[in-house]
Design an enzyme around this catalytic site. Structure first.
Site, short mmCIF file in Angstrom:
data_model
loop_
_atom_site.label_atom_id
_atom_site.label_comp_id
_atom_site.label_asym_id
_atom_site.label_seq_id
_atom_site.Cartn_x
_atom_site.Cartn_y
_atom_site.Cartn_z
N ILE A 17 0.84 -1.20 0.00
CA ILE A 17 0.00 0.00 0.00
C ILE A 17 0.88 1.25 0.00
CG2 ILE A 17 -1.90 -1.17 1.16
CD1 ILE A 17 -1.16 0.34 3.74
N LYS A 67 16.41 -5.57 1.42
CA LYS A 67 16.90 -4.57 2.38
C LYS A 67 18.38 -4.75 2.75
CE LYS A 67 12.44 -3.61 4.58
NZ LYS A 67 11.69 -3.51 5.82
N ASN A 88 16.25 0.56 4.21
CA ASN A 88 14.92 0.58 3.59
C ASN A 88 14.65 1.89 2.87
OD1 ASN A 88 14.33 2.30 5.80
ND2 ASN A 88 12.17 1.74 5.67
N ASP A 103 12.65 2.12 9.22
CA ASP A 103 11.81 1.19 9.99
C ASP A 103 12.05 1.46 11.48
OD1 ASP A 103 10.69 -0.16 7.84
OD2 ASP A 103 12.28 -1.67 7.76
N LEU A 212 3.89 -6.68 14.29
CA LEU A 212 4.34 -5.81 13.19
C LEU A 212 3.44 -5.94 11.97
CD1 LEU A 212 8.25 -6.03 13.20
CD2 LEU A 212 6.73 -4.71 14.66
P1 NAP Z 1 11.53 -12.13 7.17
O1 NAP Z 1 12.91 -11.58 7.27
O2 NAP Z 1 11.15 -12.89 5.96
O3 NAP Z 1 11.21 -13.17 8.37
C1 NAP Z 1 10.95 -12.93 9.69
C2 NAP Z 1 11.29 -14.14 10.58
O4 NAP Z 1 10.10 -14.77 10.97
C3 NAP Z 1 12.09 -15.25 9.94
O5 NAP Z 1 13.45 -14.93 9.90
C4 NAP Z 1 11.77 -16.43 10.85
O6 NAP Z 1 12.59 -16.38 12.03
C5 NAP Z 1 10.34 -16.15 11.25
N1 NAP Z 1 9.38 -16.90 10.45
C6 NAP Z 1 9.19 -16.86 9.12
N2 NAP Z 1 8.21 -17.73 8.74
C7 NAP Z 1 7.77 -18.31 9.89
C8 NAP Z 1 6.79 -19.30 10.18
N3 NAP Z 1 6.03 -19.83 9.20
N4 NAP Z 1 6.63 -19.66 11.47
C9 NAP Z 1 7.36 -19.12 12.45
N5 NAP Z 1 8.32 -18.19 12.24
C10 NAP Z 1 8.51 -17.79 10.97
O7 NAP Z 1 10.48 -10.96 7.33
P2 NAP Z 1 10.66 -9.53 8.01
O8 NAP Z 1 11.07 -8.56 6.99
O9 NAP Z 1 11.47 -9.67 9.24
O10 NAP Z 1 9.13 -9.21 8.36
C11 NAP Z 1 8.44 -9.93 9.36
C12 NAP Z 1 7.00 -9.43 9.46
O11 NAP Z 1 6.99 -8.07 9.87
C13 NAP Z 1 6.25 -9.49 8.11
O12 NAP Z 1 4.91 -9.86 8.34
C14 NAP Z 1 6.33 -8.06 7.62
O13 NAP Z 1 5.24 -7.72 6.78
C15 NAP Z 1 6.26 -7.29 8.94
N6 NAP Z 1 6.90 -5.97 8.84
C16 NAP Z 1 6.11 -4.91 9.10
C17 NAP Z 1 6.66 -3.64 9.01
C18 NAP Z 1 5.80 -2.47 9.30
O14 NAP Z 1 6.15 -1.35 8.89
N7 NAP Z 1 4.70 -2.64 10.00
C19 NAP Z 1 8.02 -3.46 8.67
C20 NAP Z 1 8.79 -4.59 8.42
C21 NAP Z 1 8.21 -5.87 8.50
P3 NAP Z 1 13.22 -17.73 12.66
O15 NAP Z 1 13.71 -18.52 11.51
O16 NAP Z 1 14.27 -17.20 13.57
O17 NAP Z 1 12.13 -18.42 13.42
#
Ligand code: NAP
Length: 278
Positions: A17, A67, A88, A103, A212
């Site tokens: 978005i 990123k 970012n 972020d 998040l």
């Molecule tokens: P990422 O790097 O792909 O993954 C986050 C971590 O979550 C992975 O390293 C893994 O950690 C764990 N994970 C992934 N799939 C999983 C599953 N099926 N079950 C349990 N743990 C799982 O993603 P990210 O960039 O950190 O983002 C994470 C979330 O935050 C996303 O939903 C994203 O949309 C959100 N986010 C929001 C904002 C915002 O502005 N609100 C900003 C950034 C991200 P382990 O392997 O250590 O378990």
């Protein structure tokens, strides 16, 4: 006023978005500009910086999965982004591509909105991905008393910080200071909205819960937090905060200062919820 072009790069942007969000911010702040969405294949990432120079794009946001990988193509990276290990936001200034991480600022705004204070409090993070890194930097800078990261693979996790513990999910009950739980995993987002990253009984003892994820607005985790009367917030303010900070940097002014412009931030929040039916 000169019209500036901005944009977002990522691999898949179908559900983003960001274009609407940035247009909303620019409208509210009186900034003249456009915001484009650019899906980039991994093999083309190295050409991105040359492309934005050619296209005269003044600022670029970066999302999953680039990123970290984008960092090697930048001319300069500020200290905050180096310490987080992720960029970012890129600004093209005097032909130099400069990276930072907003972020960090977005997450601070999110905690502020929920009345969650960091200093001397204990935090539990779920998931050791890119988002967790910016969260950890904020918590460390603001002197959290303890940060515990819960990972599916604690032994393989590359994150290493002083006074920092990494536990598997089945040891979450061992954590003593349960001030705030933060979901940094994608578990609970669309389409798997009935999933919750931890068991019900592990949520109950926390005083605050942050997810998040912002789509849906109330994940299963946050619905349970509501049920138990726990203060909670989703990631929408984080998303809005990081976008506003990026616009501030690109405009080289505190046009949208996160501290002084609370009504403006709330207007943007309400508009985004209405526009996307979140
Ligand atoms: P990422 O790097 O792909 O993954 C986050 C971590 O979550 C992975 O390293 C893994 O950690 C764990 N994970 C992934 N799939 C999983 C599953 N099926 N079950 C349990 N743990 C799982 O993603 P990210 O960039 O950190 O983002 C994470 C979330 O935050 C996303 O939903 C994203 O949309 C959100 N986010 C929001 C904002 C915002 O502005 N609100 C900003 C950034 C991200 P382990 O392997 O250590 O378990």
């Amino acid at each position: 006023m000169k019209k500036n072009n901005f944009g977002l790069i990522g691999k898949t942007l179908d559900h983003s978005i960001s274009d609407v969000l940035h247009q909303e911010i620019m409208k509210e702040a009186g900034i003249k500009g456009s915001y484009g969405m650019f899906e980039v294949e991994p093999e083309n990432l190295e050409k991105v910086i040359a492309s934005i120079r050619v296209l005269n794009i003044a600022g670029l946001n970066v999302t999953i999965p680039y990123k970290q990988d984008i960092m090697r193509y930048l001319d300069e990276i500020d200290q905050k982004a180096i310490e987080i290990g992720a960029v970012n936001t890129i600004t093209l200034k005097e032909n130099k591509a400069i990276g930072t991480n907003t972020d960090y600022d977005g997450f601070k705004l999110c905690l502020d909105k929920a009345g969650i204070s960091i200093s001397k409090n204990g935090f539990t993070l779920l998931g050791a991905g890119g988002a967790a890194k910016a969260v950890i930097k904020v918590l460390q800078d603001e002197q959290a008393s303890k940060i515990t990261l819960i990972s599916r693979n604690p032994d393989k996790t590359k994150l290493e910080y002083p006074d920092f513990e990494i536990l598997p999910y089945d040891e979450i009950h061992e954590i003593k200071d349960k001030y705030c739980l933060i979901n940094c995993t994608p578990v609970g987002t669309y389409p798997n909205i009935e999933e919750c990253p931890i068991k019900k009984e592990d949520i109950k003892k926390y005083s605050n819960v942050v997810d998040l994820i912002y789509n849906p607005q109330k994940t299963k985790l946050l619905k349970l937090a509501d049920e138990y009367g726990i203060n909670n917030i989703n990631g929408l303010y984080m998303l809005i905060g990081q976008a506003i900070k990026a616009q501030e940097i690109w405009a080289s002014k505190q046009a949208l200062d996160l501290d002084d412009k609370k009504p403006l931030i709330d207007n943007i929040y309400e508009d985004i919820i209405l526009k996307f039916n979140l």
